[in-house]
Design an enzyme around this catalytic site. Structure first.
Site, mmCIF file in Angstrom:
data_model
loop_
_atom_site.group_PDB
_atom_site.id
_atom_site.type_symbol
_atom_site.label_atom_id
_atom_site.label_comp_id
_atom_site.label_asym_id
_atom_site.label_seq_id
_atom_site.Cartn_x
_atom_site.Cartn_y
_atom_site.Cartn_z
ATOM 1 N N SER A 20 0.794 -1.235 0.000
ATOM 2 C CA SER A 20 0.000 0.000 0.000
ATOM 3 C C SER A 20 0.820 1.276 0.000
ATOM 4 O O SER A 20 0.266 2.360 -0.217
ATOM 5 C CB SER A 20 -0.948 0.013 1.191
ATOM 6 O OG SER A 20 -2.072 -0.788 0.927
ATOM 7 N N TYR A 43 -10.880 2.224 4.303
ATOM 8 C CA TYR A 43 -9.739 1.892 3.453
ATOM 9 C C TYR A 43 -10.168 0.877 2.395
ATOM 10 O O TYR A 43 -10.637 -0.208 2.717
ATOM 11 C CB TYR A 43 -8.608 1.314 4.306
ATOM 12 C CG TYR A 43 -7.314 1.182 3.568
ATOM 13 C CD1 TYR A 43 -6.413 2.237 3.526
ATOM 14 C CD2 TYR A 43 -6.992 0.011 2.886
ATOM 15 C CE1 TYR A 43 -5.217 2.127 2.838
ATOM 16 C CE2 TYR A 43 -5.809 -0.105 2.198
ATOM 17 C CZ TYR A 43 -4.923 0.952 2.180
ATOM 18 O OH TYR A 43 -3.743 0.843 1.485
ATOM 19 N N GLY A 60 2.183 -0.523 4.539
ATOM 20 C CA GLY A 60 1.857 -1.446 3.448
ATOM 21 C C GLY A 60 1.949 -2.894 3.867
ATOM 22 O O GLY A 60 2.857 -3.270 4.616
#
Length: 404
Positions: free
Chosen positions: A109, A206, A353
């Site tokens: 991410s 998200y 991430g």
């Protein structure tokens, strides 16, 4: 790519014994994944690095984090005059070695920040308006099943306040192309089969789907692939020689690279299976495909903090944050960028991430020149809610680095 909560031991994220000084540098979760029969067993207490004199507090937190995160973990940190590294555990369950700050891994991410920078550059260039509806740029794409692209703005997509439902591409993928890769429009169509999670602008959630849509926006606006846009606008100008947006079907990492493991605990043992090359990067595209290193990521985040990639006006827009429900209170979300409120005062800016190939990471930088990257090579199927969080390790490393 799933964005795991920082309270969990992995990551949207370890090896050897203490650091050594050389010149100015101190070097020293998914139920669908089945642990393979051939696994490496490591005890919960791996070989851990010994604290260095200047960063003993961060080393202790890194050791604690690594015990519940993966076979190894590492921190690369510094300021404008130098950098330092800490590590705990091992980069490879088959051959004990430290994780290096130049080891390449999937940043998952953290890719979203790269994509956001390109979109905001396009805003600077007058080609995109932040508060314009996505329908203006991608007519008919965000439509049906309760979605109306006329009511969802580019800003809301960047900030995860679009109301577009969350989904995990690895377990909810569209049909692949003949070569095993995935097209952006197919990913978007599959994601939008999930009904909206909320009305646009009313809640933060998200969702990888937001950034796959932004990939389509980038390609439509620039006339080139997302890989070309990110490479020509960010990677090449900053000299990020160990950073790459992979071609569809390209699962390899360049040497030296960090193996990735997925696993879980059985009594006092962890069971790890190597999943380094198990994920097709185009499945995550602008939501998580990029490969990079701790060193390159700190260069990128510091350049962003220093205002080298967009106008001051766009930097201010990128840093306008909203709360992130379910995450530690110190974190809030802007436009593809997280704010971390530091225990020593001030803020750091970056992103976390996680990818189900076993790589979890996080990179943050401050306006006064401090930066920290953290990576682990493990993704736990079941997390320990009481474990040391990676945002705590990042906070310690930043607060333990003098302004320089």
């Amino acid at each position: 790519m799933k964005m795991c909560l920082p309270s969990g031991p992995s990551g949207p994220g370890r090896s050897g014994r203490g650091g050594r000084v050389t010149g100015r540098r101190v070097v020293p979760r998914l139920a669908a994944v089945v642990i393979a029969a051939a696994v490496a067993m490591t005890t919960a207490v791996s070989a851990q690095a010994q604290p260095t004199a200047d960063h003993a507090d961060t080393q202790a937190l890194l050791n604690s984090y690594q015990v519940n995160a993966g076979p190894g973990a590492a921190v690369h940190a510094g300021n404008r005059t130098g950098s330092w590294d800490l590590y705990s555990g091992t980069a490879d369950t088959g051959a004990k070695r430290p994780i290096g700050s130049n080891d390449q891994f999937r940043i998952a991410s953290q890719t979203k920040t790269f994509a956001s920078v390109v979109v905001l550059q396009l805003v600077d260039e007058g080609k995109v308006e932040l508060d314009a509806p996505i329908e203006r740029y991608l007519p008919g794409v965000v439509a049906g099943n309760g979605y109306d692209g006329n009511k969802i703005s580019v800003r809301q997509i960047l900030q995860h306040t679009s109301g577009i439902a969350a989904y995990e591409p690895l377990t909810d993928a569209p049909p692949a192309n003949p070569d095993g890769s995935y097209a952006l429009d197919a990913l978007v169509r599959r994601a939008l089969k999930h009904p909206p999670a909320s009305k646009p602008g009313t809640a933060w959630l998200y969702s990888n789907a937001n950034y796959v849509i932004l990939g389509m926006l980038i390609e439509k606006t620039t006339g080139v692939s997302t890989a070309q846009a990110i490479t020509s606008r960010i990677i090449e100008p900053l000299g990020l020689t160990r950073t790459a947006y992979p071609r569809p079907g390209d699962k390899k990492l360049d040497n030296p690279y960090l193996p990735g493991y997925v696993g879980g605990r059985v009594g006092p043992f962890f069971l790890w299976t190597n999943r380094t090359f198990s994920v097709e990067p185009s499945l995550y595209a602008t939501a998580g495909a990029i490969a990079s290193t701790e060193e390159d990521l700190t260069t990128f985040d510091q350049a962003l903090a220093d205002g080298k990639l967009m106008s001051p006006a766009m930097t201010a827009q990128m840093r306008t944050t909203v709360p992130m429900p379910g995450f530690p209170a110190a974190l809030s979300y802007g436009l593809g960028l997280m704010r971390l409120d530091l225990s020593c005062g001030g803020q750091a800016w970056g992103h976390l991430g996680d990818m189900l190939n076993g790589h979890s990471s996080g990179t943050f930088a401050t306006d006064d020149g401090r930066h920290t990257a953290l990576v682990t090579n493990g993704y736990l199927l079941v997390s320990n809610a009481g474990a040391t969080r990676r945002d705590q390790v990042v906070d310690s490393a930043l607060c333990g680095t003098p302004v320089g």
